[in-house]
Scaffold this motif. Structure first.
Motif, PDB file in Angstrom:
ATOM      1  N   ILE A  69       0.828  -1.202   0.000  1.00 18.27           N
ATOM      2  CA  ILE A  69       0.000   0.000   0.000  1.00 18.27           C
ATOM      3  C   ILE A  69       0.863   1.254   0.000  1.00 18.27           C
ATOM      4  N   SER A  70       1.690   1.409   1.014  1.00 14.37           N
ATOM      5  CA  SER A  70       2.649   2.510   1.102  1.00 14.37           C
ATOM      6  C   SER A  70       3.681   2.103   2.146  1.00 14.37           C
ATOM      7  N   PRO A  71       4.874   2.702   2.119  1.00 14.13           N
ATOM      8  CA  PRO A  71       5.898   2.324   3.101  1.00 14.13           C
ATOM      9  C   PRO A  71       5.428   2.455   4.546  1.00 14.13           C
ATOM     10  N   ASP A  72       4.751   3.553   4.880  1.00 11.59           N
ATOM     11  CA  ASP A  72       4.298   3.769   6.265  1.00 11.59           C
ATOM     12  C   ASP A  72       3.217   2.774   6.661  1.00 11.59           C
ATOM     13  N   PHE A  73       2.244   2.573   5.768  1.00 11.63           N
ATOM     14  CA  PHE A  73       1.162   1.634   6.040  1.00 11.63           C
ATOM     15  C   PHE A  73       1.714   0.231   6.221  1.00 11.63           C
ATOM     16  N   ASP A  74       2.575  -0.189   5.290  1.00  6.48           N
ATOM     17  CA  ASP A  74       3.126  -1.549   5.332  1.00  6.48           C
ATOM     18  C   ASP A  74       3.986  -1.764   6.569  1.00  6.48           C
ATOM     19  N   GLN A  75       4.745  -0.729   6.954  1.00  7.76           N
ATOM     20  CA  GLN A  75       5.588  -0.838   8.146  1.00  7.76           C
ATOM     21  C   GLN A  75       4.738  -0.973   9.399  1.00  7.76           C
ATOM     22  N   ALA A  76       3.704  -0.151   9.514  1.00  4.45           N
ATOM     23  CA  ALA A  76       2.825  -0.215  10.686  1.00  4.45           C
ATOM     24  C   ALA A  76       2.124  -1.569  10.764  1.00  4.45           C
ATOM     25  N   LEU A  77       1.740  -2.096   9.610  1.00  3.68           N
ATOM     26  CA  LEU A  77       1.082  -3.403   9.591  1.00  3.68           C
ATOM     27  C   LEU A  77       2.051  -4.502  10.013  1.00  3.68           C
TER      28      LEU A  77
END
Length: 246
Positions: free
Chosen positions: A139-147
């Motif tokens: 999805i996006s770097p921030d979204f993927d990292q948080a997930l």
């Protein structure tokens, strides 16, 4: 003898102009689709066709799956690949135009009755809701990292179609996916006004037509880039969005 040489040169030049480029792709609505006759259509397909028409080149679209399409062009069996991201490792065997077709807009999407219209950027807030995404999709770097850090959880689906239908039926509170794909599916379900994008976009990914370095020369790629850029400046993307999304 000179006349014969000139004649042969003219014939040869004419043949060079009447060429066809084989372009590999995969079904990716509304960007790449197959109509009832099995012919490729969609936003990106038309942008390619219009750009190549200006160069007197015909596009032969071969639609299969991502793995096959990528392998055919990487191994130089075909000339072009749609759509693809531009990465350092891929530039070893692909030429890219400077101009992207468009940006894939990854958004949080909710039902139109959803009270909030904006996302604060605090991913911990999502843990209170039923969130869906396509399995293995980035999805996006921030979204993927948080997930990955389990800040919130998601329900994984095998397709965007299943994702949007679950949202429309109230089985999910929000979904994270490409906005144009979601809009197309909602329209096909007769519920175009039933969803809304939560702003800002989670991420935007530029996508390109990649050319095989062994099959296409860089000068041609530059000429293609000029035509694509001109089309986009003339509003072609907005026209095609209106055609395929409404």
């Amino acid at each position: 003898m000179k006349l014969l040489a000139v004649f042969l040169l003219i014939i040869s030049s004419g043949l060079c102009q009447a060429k066809t480029i084989e372009i590999q792709g995969f079904v990716f609505p509304p960007y790449i689709m197959l109509n009832d006759q099995g012919k490729a259509e969609g936003i990106i397909v038309e942008l390619v066709q219009r750009s190549l028409d200006k160069l007197n080149v015909e596009a032969d679209f071969q639609i299969s799956n991502w793995a096959r399409a990528f392998a055919k062009v990487k191994s130089h069996q075909s000339q072009g690949l749609i759509p693809t991201m531009r990465t350092a490792d891929r530039e070893a065997y692909f030429y890219y135009p400077d101009t992207a077709f468009l940006l894939l807009d990854q958004h949080l999407i909710a039902q139109s009755s959803w009270q909030e219209s904006r996302f604060s950027g605090d991913y911990a807030e999502l843990d209170d809701y039923r969130i869906g995404k396509v399995r293995n999709a980035r999805i996006s770097p921030d979204f993927d990292q948080a997930l990955s850090e389990q800040v919130f959880d998601v329900e994984k689906h095998n397709s965007v179609e299943g994702l949007v239908k679950s949202l429309l039926r109230g089985r999910l509170d929000m979904i994270a996916t490409d906005s144009r794909q979601a809009q197309l599916i909602a329209t096909q379900e007769g519920q175009a006004e039933a969803i809304k994008l939560i702003k800002p976009a989670l991420g935007q990914v530029p996508v390109y037509l990649a050319f095989s370095k062994q099959q296409v020369d860089q000068e041609f790629v530059e000429r293609f880039n000029q035509q694509l850029k001109l089309l986009l400046e003339q509003g072609a993307l907005e026209q095609l969005e209106a055609k395929y999304l409404h």
